[in-house]
Design a protein around this motif. Structure first.
Motif, PDB file in Angstrom:
ATOM      1  N   HIS A  85      -3.146  -2.510   9.993  1.00 18.28           N
ATOM      2  CA  HIS A  85      -3.116  -2.035   8.605  1.00 18.28           C
ATOM      3  C   HIS A  85      -4.494  -2.025   7.931  1.00 18.28           C
ATOM      4  O   HIS A  85      -4.776  -1.216   7.073  1.00 18.28           O
ATOM      5  CB  HIS A  85      -2.144  -2.869   7.759  1.00 18.28           C
ATOM      6  N   ASP A  86      -5.357  -2.961   8.325  1.00 17.95           N
ATOM      7  CA  ASP A  86      -6.664  -3.082   7.664  1.00 17.95           C
ATOM      8  C   ASP A  86      -7.816  -2.520   8.501  1.00 17.95           C
ATOM      9  O   ASP A  86      -8.970  -2.875   8.252  1.00 17.95           O
ATOM     10  CB  ASP A  86      -6.947  -4.567   7.352  1.00 17.95           C
ATOM     11  N   LYS A  89     -11.184  -1.488   7.121  1.00 16.90           N
ATOM     12  CA  LYS A  89     -12.249  -2.433   6.749  1.00 16.90           C
ATOM     13  C   LYS A  89     -13.422  -2.374   7.711  1.00 16.90           C
ATOM     14  O   LYS A  89     -14.536  -2.763   7.369  1.00 16.90           O
ATOM     15  CB  LYS A  89     -11.687  -3.855   6.677  1.00 16.90           C
ATOM     16  N   HIS A 114     -10.685   1.290   1.952  1.00 12.00           N
ATOM     17  CA  HIS A 114     -10.298   0.949   3.327  1.00 12.00           C
ATOM     18  C   HIS A 114      -8.931   1.517   3.673  1.00 12.00           C
ATOM     19  O   HIS A 114      -8.631   1.744   4.846  1.00 12.00           O
ATOM     20  CB  HIS A 114     -10.348  -0.567   3.578  1.00 12.00           C
ATOM     21  N   HIS A 140      -0.465   0.707   2.219  1.00 17.51           N
ATOM     22  CA  HIS A 140      -0.070  -0.712   2.150  1.00 17.51           C
ATOM     23  C   HIS A 140      -0.556  -1.412   0.877  1.00 17.51           C
ATOM     24  O   HIS A 140      -0.191  -2.557   0.636  1.00 17.51           O
ATOM     25  CB  HIS A 140      -0.506  -1.492   3.403  1.00 17.51           C
ATOM     26  N   HIS A 141      -1.378  -0.740   0.065  1.00 18.81           N
ATOM     27  CA  HIS A 141      -1.749  -1.329  -1.231  1.00 18.81           C
ATOM     28  C   HIS A 141      -1.088  -0.612  -2.406  1.00 18.81           C
ATOM     29  O   HIS A 141      -1.449  -0.848  -3.561  1.00 18.81           O
ATOM     30  CB  HIS A 141      -3.273  -1.340  -1.404  1.00 18.81           C
ATOM     31  N   ASP A 169       1.686  -8.794   3.432  1.00 20.28           N
ATOM     32  CA  ASP A 169       0.232  -8.838   3.281  1.00 20.28           C
ATOM     33  C   ASP A 169      -0.157  -9.785   2.139  1.00 20.28           C
ATOM     34  O   ASP A 169      -1.063 -10.620   2.279  1.00 20.28           O
ATOM     35  CB  ASP A 169      -0.279  -7.415   2.989  1.00 20.28           C
TER      36      ASP A 169
HETATM   37 FE   LIG Z   1      -5.648  -3.934   3.002  1.00 23.91          FE
END
Ligand SMILES: [Fe+2]
Ligand SMILES: [Fe+2]
Length: 227
Positions: A85-86, A89, A114, A140-141, A169
């Protein structure tokens, strides 16, 4: 899919078996070379992100399962997506990423990027088999009440897989130590998720998922520690 091998689903893992830090490693280890090469340098260096990502695979699959998803293939892809998911980054400026909470609004915009960057990376280097992972990376944010980013989507407009990952998360972020904060006990993290504080509000989560999360709180605490 040719690159996927049979993996034990995270919540099915034998309690005595090696932990799912393993599950994250299994996901990373099975990625197409092309995609892994893009993210390897960052993930090898950033142990905290690797562990966070791996735990999120386990937590997300658990929540998805208890939220009523019975398709084990979908749950496995969801867990894989949560591990990834990240990935956006890996495209950020490490100096800005290392500032913790002491960031300007320009820094914040950079960090928030990101989400779409991760989706683009997965679409470009992973292709169609990573479609679900790209959705999770992008959304996801987002938040149930429209307060999230990048699009400010509301309610069911946020894809279900992203809503599941979003809740796990926040839980994992609260539990884990960061350069600017201590780790938090399970009960404390649950109080914040259910009651809110100055950064987190229960309205940002899908209420159905929140109820499932609360109902299985004890198992989630155990799962966090196992991973
Ligand atoms: Fe994230
Ligand atoms: Fe995260």
């Amino acid at each position: 899919m040719p690159y996927r091998q049979q993996r034990q689903l995270p919540w099915e893992a034998d309690h005595h078996a090696p932990t799912i830090t393993n599950f994250g490693d299994q996901v990373f280890g099975a990625l197409p070379q092309n995609l892994w090469r893009q993210i390897e340098p960052h993930f090898v260096k950033d142990v905290a992100l690797r562990q966070h990502s791996s735990r999120l695979g386990a937590l997300t699959a658990f929540l998805g399962h208890h939220a009523g998803q019975e398709d084990s293939g979908w749950l496995e892809r969801l867990a894989e997506a949560a591990v990834l998911h990240d990935v956006g980054k890996t495209r950020l400026d490490p100096t800005i990423l290392g500032k913790g909470r002491d960031v300007s609004s320009a820094d914040l915009d950079h960090i928030r990027n990101h989400a779409p960057l991760g989706a683009e990376l997965l679409e470009t280097h992973g292709g169609e088999p990573f479609g679900l992972a790209a959705i999770v990376a992008r959304y996801h944010h987002e938040a149930h009440d429209g307060s999230g980013y990048p699009h400010g989507l509301i309610g069911d407009a946020v894809p279900q897989e992203a809503r599941i990952v979003a809740l796990c998360d926040v839980y994992d972020a609260l539990r884990s130590p960061r350069s600017y904060k201590h780790a938090m006990e399970h009960d404390h993290a649950m109080r914040i998720i259910l009651g809110g504080d100055n950064r987190t509000r229960p309205q940002q989560f899908d209420p159905y998922l929140l109820a499932v999360f609360e109902r299985h709180s004890a198992a989630i605490a155990k799962l966090y520690h196992r991973n």
